[in-house]
Design a protein around this motif. Structure first.
Motif, PDB file in Angstrom:
ATOM      1  N   THR A  32      -6.734  -3.563  11.068  1.00 36.19           N
ATOM      2  CA  THR A  32      -6.817  -2.778  11.568  1.00 36.19           C
ATOM      3  C   THR A  32      -5.508  -1.823  12.485  1.00 36.19           C
ATOM      4  OG1 THR A  32      -8.750  -1.553  11.778  1.00 36.19           O
ATOM      5  CG2 THR A  32      -7.306   0.073  13.077  1.00 36.19           C
ATOM      6  N   ASP A  34      -2.969  -4.065  12.072  1.00 33.22           N
ATOM      7  CA  ASP A  34      -1.663  -4.420  11.076  1.00 33.22           C
ATOM      8  C   ASP A  34      -1.270  -3.415   9.965  1.00 33.22           C
ATOM      9  OD1 ASP A  34      -2.243  -7.466  11.343  1.00 33.22           O
ATOM     10  OD2 ASP A  34      -2.841  -7.316   9.380  1.00 33.22           O
ATOM     11  N   GLN A  35      -2.622  -2.543  10.328  1.00 33.79           N
ATOM     12  CA  GLN A  35      -2.460  -0.909   9.612  1.00 33.79           C
ATOM     13  C   GLN A  35      -1.615  -0.056  10.347  1.00 33.79           C
ATOM     14  OE1 GLN A  35      -5.479   1.176   6.552  1.00 33.79           O
ATOM     15  NE2 GLN A  35      -6.042   2.717   8.637  1.00 33.79           N
ATOM     16  N   SER A  36      -2.140   0.471  11.512  1.00 33.21           N
ATOM     17  CA  SER A  36      -1.106   0.452  12.885  1.00 33.21           C
ATOM     18  C   SER A  36       0.544   0.318  12.902  1.00 33.21           C
ATOM     19  CB  SER A  36      -1.891   0.149  14.168  1.00 33.21           C
ATOM     20  OG  SER A  36      -3.494   1.143  14.228  1.00 33.21           O
ATOM     21  N   TRP A  57       0.831   4.480   1.506  1.00 27.27           N
ATOM     22  CA  TRP A  57       1.126   3.479   2.522  1.00 27.27           C
ATOM     23  C   TRP A  57       0.541   4.994   3.363  1.00 27.27           C
ATOM     24  CZ3 TRP A  57       4.786  -0.289   5.194  1.00 27.27           C
ATOM     25  CH2 TRP A  57       4.861  -1.076   4.419  1.00 27.27           C
ATOM     26  N   ALA A  59      -3.713   5.680   5.700  1.00 27.24           N
ATOM     27  CA  ALA A  59      -4.356   5.571   6.512  1.00 27.24           C
ATOM     28  C   ALA A  59      -5.957   6.061   6.119  1.00 27.24           C
ATOM     29  CB  ALA A  59      -4.492   6.169   8.196  1.00 27.24           C
ATOM     30  N   SER A  64      -7.889  -0.171   1.121  1.00 32.46           N
ATOM     31  CA  SER A  64      -7.412  -1.377   2.442  1.00 32.46           C
ATOM     32  C   SER A  64      -6.134  -1.295   2.833  1.00 32.46           C
ATOM     33  CB  SER A  64      -7.961  -1.736   2.661  1.00 32.46           C
ATOM     34  OG  SER A  64      -8.006  -3.278   2.419  1.00 32.46           O
ATOM     35  N   VAL A  65      -5.279  -1.375   3.346  1.00 30.79           N
ATOM     36  CA  VAL A  65      -4.288  -2.022   3.391  1.00 30.79           C
ATOM     37  C   VAL A  65      -3.306  -3.330   3.086  1.00 30.79           C
ATOM     38  CG1 VAL A  65      -4.265  -3.639   5.758  1.00 30.79           C
ATOM     39  CG2 VAL A  65      -2.064  -2.838   5.883  1.00 30.79           C
ATOM     40  N   CYS A  66      -4.613  -3.801   2.713  1.00 28.04           N
ATOM     41  CA  CYS A  66      -4.223  -5.341   1.997  1.00 28.04           C
ATOM     42  C   CYS A  66      -4.071  -4.957  -0.040  1.00 28.04           C
ATOM     43  CB  CYS A  66      -5.309  -5.769   1.606  1.00 28.04           C
ATOM     44  SG  CYS A  66      -6.067  -6.793   3.517  1.00 28.04           S
ATOM     45  N   TRP A  68      -1.971  -2.265   0.185  1.00 31.08           N
ATOM     46  CA  TRP A  68      -1.075  -1.495   0.359  1.00 31.08           C
ATOM     47  C   TRP A  68       0.477  -2.126  -0.955  1.00 31.08           C
ATOM     48  CZ3 TRP A  68      -0.045   0.609   5.016  1.00 31.08           C
ATOM     49  CH2 TRP A  68      -0.848   1.629   5.724  1.00 31.08           C
ATOM     50  N   CYS A  73      -2.854 -10.258   1.498  1.00 30.16           N
ATOM     51  CA  CYS A  73      -3.154 -10.335   2.694  1.00 30.16           C
ATOM     52  C   CYS A  73      -3.991 -12.064   2.962  1.00 30.16           C
ATOM     53  CB  CYS A  73      -4.617  -9.446   3.310  1.00 30.16           C
ATOM     54  SG  CYS A  73      -4.296  -8.104   3.559  1.00 30.16           S
TER      55      CYS A  73
END
Length: 473
Positions: A32, A34-36, A57, A59, A64-66, A68, A73
């Protein structure tokens, strides 16, 4: 104090010791975080509404961010390990939040329009092994804290506006394999500590204002170096003889500096060297003939003060593809053995004092195009101007000229064209055009010769016409 009280005190102390760690574990960085950090980066740049980052990109989307675009990741921790966003048309600055990507190993944001300074918070990413911020508009001094990335293997900041000196601390990057700071505004001398990084394979300083002498022991620790780019700076003094210690060197670029003296003969010991750029300096002495005994494919020596003549056996190893040696003080004949340079695609010998190739004549600055014309005839006839069949009444040029008017097949090497093959007519037409070009290149009067650049352009047109004829058949 009885044992019970001592036990309670011990438990209390143990709780107090572990409590901070327990609290920290609840708020420790995670995916989280990392996402921020990445969303903060997205906010700091300008991207059009239809850009892939604008829709990918977010939220609120399920991936998940992985998942994107441009993000990878780690398998073990599921933290952001790589940010790969080259050639994305990004405009803006790098926010300090990017320093929270504590598991980041690879950062590639090259070839965008990012600007400003690199935030000091990036120094927190101690796992970094790969940094590419090239082809942007970053400025200011290059951060000294780059020198703290002990695992860094690749650092490319070329084509930006960094200025100032190269920090001495960069010598601490003992895992570095590629280091490129080309085309910036660096000044001062190149730190000796850089030349102590034994892992280096590519060292690129071209296009700055670096000055001073190169260290005499420049190659003592660079046994793995393959490519060394030092052109377009203000280095001076003599070229160090110790280059032979860079035994794996394949390319050496020293052009457009202020080097003086001779080319050290020790360079001749570089058995893996393929390309040598030493043009636009103040080097002198007799032509370094040892260069032609090497396995070089490209030799660039223009605008120096070399004298003497070219070696008679100019291509003992027919690997040479480009030979540029114009703007010197070379004399003598251009050796007929240049016809052995069968791989040669570019040659420029202008602005010397050569006697023209292939016959005795007056000195001319157009001798290089003359040589090129003779070379073309040699290649397709497999005859040299000094062949025993040629006398004072019959030269290679006259032989080709007569054949063009009568039967050109008589002078074409029989291994190139056979009457029974399907492409016979197309090949003969192509070679005839080449012979006509060759005769224009080697006209007796220098004023009547075609310009070398026009000659190469015509040669390209002949090639295209030949390919078109083949496709029709």
């Amino acid at each position: 104090m009885d044992g019970t009280n001592l036990f309670h005190i011990f438990v209390s102390l143990l709780f107090l010791y572990n409590s901070p760690k327990h609290c920290l574990s609840r708020t420790s960085p995670n995916v989280t975080t990392d996402q921020s950090a990445l969303l903060a980066f997205k906010t700091s740049i300008t991207i059009p509404p239809d850009h892939i980052l604008a829709t990918n990109w977010t939220a609120t989307t399920p991936p998940s961010v992985c998942d994107w675009v441009g993000i990878t990741c780690s398998k073990l921790h599921r933290r952001v390990a790589a940010v790969d966003l080259p050639n994305m048309g990004l405009i803006g600055t790098i926010p300090p939040h990017l320093g929270n990507l504590s598991f980041l190993v690879r950062l590639n944001i090259g070839n965008n329009s990012l600007y400003g300074d690199l935030p000091k918070e990036l120094a927190n990413i101690r796992r970094l092994q790969y940094i590419d911020v090239s082809l942007n508009n970053f400025g200011g001094q290059i951060p000294e804290w780059f020198g703290a990335f002990s695992k860094l293997e690749f650092l490319n900041v070329q084509n930006n506006s960094f200025s100032g000196s190269i920090p001495q601390d960069f010598g601490n990057l003992q895992s570095l394999k590629v280091f490129s700071i080309q085309f910036n505004q660096f000044t001062g001398s190149a730190p000796r500590t850089i030349f102590n990084i034994s892992s280096l394979e590519v060292l690129a300083f071209t296009g700055n204002s670096l000055s001073g002498n190169l260290p005499a022991d420049l190659c003592n620790h660079l046994s793995n170096l393959k490519f060394l780019y030092l052109s377009d700076n203000e280095f001076e003094g003599q070229i160090p003889p110790g280059f032979q210690e860079c035994s794996r060197l394949q390319l050496l670029a020293l052009s457009r500096n202020r080097f003086t003296g001779r080319i050290p003969s020790e360079i001749g010991n570089l058995t893996m060297l393929k390309t040598l750029y030493i043009s636009f300096n103040s080097l002198e002495g007799r032509n370094p003939s040892f260069l032609f005994n090497m396995s070089l494919e490209e030799i660039y020596l223009p605008v120096n003060n070399f004298s003497g003549s070219l070696p008679r056996n100019i291509c003992p190893k027919p690997l040479l593809r480009q030979l540029l040696i114009w703007g010197n003080k070379l004399t003598g004949n251009i050796p007929s053995a240049i016809g052995n340079c069968t791989a040669l695609t570019r040659i420029d010998l202008q602005e010397n004092n050569f006697t023209e190739y292939g016959h005795e004549g007056l000195v001319s600055t157009s001798c290089d195009v003359y040589s090129f014309g003779i070379l073309l005839m040699e290649v397709f006839c497999r005859k040299k101007p000094v062949d025993e069949m040629f006398t004072s009444d019959l030269s290679l040029k006259h032989w080709v000229s007569e054949a063009l008017q009568n039967d050109v097949i008589q002078v074409i090497d029989s291994s190139l064209v056979r009457k029974e093959e399907e492409q016979f007519a197309a090949k003969v037409s192509c070679i005839s055009s080449i012979f006509e070009l060759a005769l224009n290149c080697s006209a007796e009067s220098p004023e009547k010769r075609i310009n070398i650049r026009d000659a190469l352009a015509l040669l390209m047109k002949i090639r295209l016409k030949f390919l078109a004829n083949l496709s029709e058949n």
